[in-house]
Write an enzyme that holds these catalytic residues in place. Structure first.
Site, short mmCIF file in Angstrom:
data_model
loop_
_atom_site.label_atom_id
_atom_site.label_comp_id
_atom_site.label_asym_id
_atom_site.label_seq_id
_atom_site.Cartn_x
_atom_site.Cartn_y
_atom_site.Cartn_z
N ASN A 1 -0.96 -8.11 4.36
CA ASN A 1 -1.12 -6.81 5.01
C ASN A 1 -2.32 -6.78 5.96
OD1 ASN A 1 -0.82 -3.87 5.28
ND2 ASN A 1 -2.59 -3.73 3.90
N CYS B 1 -10.00 0.37 -4.77
CA CYS B 1 -9.25 1.57 -5.17
C CYS B 1 -9.88 2.20 -6.41
CB CYS B 1 -7.77 1.24 -5.40
SG CYS B 1 -7.52 -0.05 -6.63
N ASP C 1 -9.90 -7.36 -1.77
CA ASP C 1 -9.18 -6.11 -2.03
C ASP C 1 -8.61 -6.19 -3.45
OD1 ASP C 1 -7.71 -3.79 -1.96
OD2 ASP C 1 -6.24 -4.49 -0.49
N GLN D 1 0.86 -1.18 0.00
CA GLN D 1 0.00 0.00 0.00
C GLN D 1 0.90 1.24 0.00
OE1 GLN D 1 -3.22 -0.10 -0.30
NE2 GLN D 1 -3.82 -2.17 0.30
N GLU E 1 -9.87 5.57 -2.41
CA GLU E 1 -9.86 4.23 -1.80
C GLU E 1 -11.05 4.15 -0.86
OE1 GLU E 1 -6.94 2.23 -2.28
OE2 GLU E 1 -7.39 0.60 -0.87
C1 LIG Z 1 -4.88 -3.88 -4.31
S1 LIG Z 1 -3.75 -5.21 -4.11
C2 LIG Z 1 -4.14 -5.67 -2.45
C3 LIG Z 1 -3.11 -6.49 -1.74
C4 LIG Z 1 -3.30 -6.60 -0.22
N1 LIG Z 1 -4.67 -6.73 0.18
C5 LIG Z 1 -2.65 -5.43 0.51
O1 LIG Z 1 -3.33 -4.72 1.25
O2 LIG Z 1 -1.43 -5.26 0.37
C6 LIG Z 1 -4.46 -6.42 -5.11
C7 LIG Z 1 -3.79 -7.78 -5.08
O3 LIG Z 1 -4.55 -8.67 -5.92
C8 LIG Z 1 -3.67 -9.55 -6.58
N2 LIG Z 1 -4.42 -10.05 -7.76
C9 LIG Z 1 -4.58 -9.46 -8.97
N3 LIG Z 1 -5.41 -10.20 -9.75
C10 LIG Z 1 -5.78 -11.27 -9.01
C11 LIG Z 1 -6.65 -12.39 -9.26
N4 LIG Z 1 -7.27 -12.53 -10.43
N5 LIG Z 1 -6.82 -13.27 -8.27
C12 LIG Z 1 -6.20 -13.13 -7.08
N6 LIG Z 1 -5.36 -12.11 -6.78
C13 LIG Z 1 -5.16 -11.18 -7.75
C14 LIG Z 1 -2.44 -8.71 -6.88
O4 LIG Z 1 -1.31 -9.53 -7.04
C15 LIG Z 1 -2.37 -7.82 -5.61
O5 LIG Z 1 -1.54 -8.40 -4.64
#
Ligand SMILES: C[S@@+](CC[C@H](N)C(=O)[O-])C[C@H]1O[C@@H](n2cnc3c(N)ncnc32)[C@H](O)[C@@H]1O
Length: 369
Positions: free
Chosen positions: A226, A327, A302, A191, A361
């Protein structure tokens, strides 16, 4: 915040407004989009709120280099002489770093971009990305730079990664009075606004605590844990999934660093998780996890800016309580439209992760009607 590049730089698109007015407009946007008045607002600090940043490197004909950003008209770049939104740790080293790179043809030539990651303890991780193969002479000069500036450097080029000392930083976050330790790896998702991140995790804990449900917890898009790690102590067991192999690796490492042992982190995309939970497909990655033994009460999602796909909508619809961190208000709105007949929005919070931009967000707590 004031910045000499406001208006020209494409990174900050809101400027010349009182911060209270910026927040009012963001609040108004989500309020009218979702038809909700009761929105809790979490403002950011005004300067030095970004713990990671990425700049292009601009080479002028006279051999001078500058940091560069895309311009506000999206048809070129502007050269950056200050950036008051990057963390104090990044700000204290990025300019002298530029000058030292400038002085060395080996470090300067074909340097394309520089990425910074910081964790509010003085340490920074610097990734220098090149359009040339990095050789021993590059390594010798970079080590000098690393020592002089007391930073950690990674050199990258096509199919090449040179880690001089380490490729992660250790972040300590105090959440609800307890300290958590996280390894943040280069390229892994983190983040961007650490203070706001703490408030988001605490907000989620408040929801979980006040529901008093216990049971088991499911999280998709969990990144490096996180939310998962602090929240795990409010549940018996946790299943947390994520698409990125390296994020799952760091999530497991972070679990150990924090002495947490009730989480199963598994690399599964949201779609694969749905296939596994519905019994449509089995995965070797789940061979040590008995999915049927979980008694899930709450799910947290998320997702990236694209929001939830149809599999994920189907997945969360099996839960009584959904926590949705988003987001992107537009994809959030699209997803909520699909859930609103079955769920009420019991809490809505706006976290200003990205001041001076239109990005918003949000966090929602949904209960089955
Ligand atoms: C906005 S980040 C949130 C990460 C975590 N919740 C944090 O607070 O650090 C979105 C996460 O979704 C993962 N992601 C993207 N596409 C995905 C999918 N189809 N299935 C599962 N995870 C995915 C990304 O690798 C990333 O780590």
């Amino acid at each position: 915040m004031d910045c000499k590049h406001f208006g020209a730089c494409g990174s900050c698109t809101i400027y010349g407004l009182e911060y209270s007015e910026e927040l009012r407009r963001k609040r108004e946007r989500v309020s009218s989009l979702f038809g909700i008045d009761d929105i809790e607002i979490f403002p950011s600090t005004q300067t030095h709120y970004r713990a990671r940043a990425e700049f292009r490197v601009w080479h002028s004909k006279n051999g001078k280099i500058d940091y560069a950003m895309g311009n506000s008209t999206r048809d070129g770049v502007i050269l950056i002489e200050e950036c008051p939104k990057v963390s104090k740790d990044i700000n204290s080293k990025m300019w002298v770093l530029r000058d030292m790179i400038q002085a060395s043809p080996i470090l300067r030539e074909r340097l394309f971009s520089i990425e910074f990651l910081s964790v509010s303890n003085g340490e920074i991780l610097v990734t220098m990305i090149y359009h040339k193969r990095l050789d021993d002479s590059w390594e010798i000069e970079s080590r000098e730079l690393e020592k002089k500036l007391d930073i950690s450097i990674i050199g990258r080029s096509r199919k090449q990664k040179i880690t001089l000392s380490r490729d992660f930083l250790t972040q300590r976050l105090t959440i609800k009075g307890r300290e958590y330790i996280y390894r943040y790896y280069e390229l892994g998702f983190t983040q961007p606004n650490p203070e706001i991140n703490i408030k988001m995790v605490e907000w989620v804990i408040d929801r979980v605590e006040s529901s008093g449900d216990g049971g088991d917890f499911l999280e998709t898009y969990c990144g490096l844990g996180n939310f998962t790690i602090p929240i795990s102590s409010y549940f018996n067991r946790v299943l947390a999934t994520e698409i990125s192999k390296s994020s799952i690796k760091s999530a497991k490492e972070n679990c150990q660093l924090n002495g947490v042992d009730n989480i199963d982190f598994v690399r599964l995309s949201a779609g694969e998780l749905m296939e596994a939970l519905s019994g449509r497909r089995s995965f070797r990655r789940l061979k040590d996890v008995d999915l049927d033994s979980f008694n899930f009460s709450t799910v947290l999602v998320d997702p990236p800016r694209g929001g939830l796909d149809m599999d994920s909508i189907e997945l969360v619809s099996n839960f009584n309580k959904i926590i949705y961190i988003s987001c992107n208000p537009d994809t959030l709105k699209r997803d909520i439209e699909l859930l609103k007949d079955r769920y009420s929005i019991d809490k809505f919070a706006l976290f200003d992760q990205f001041p001076h931009t239109t990005h918003i967000e949000s966090a929602l707590y949904l209960n089955r009607r």
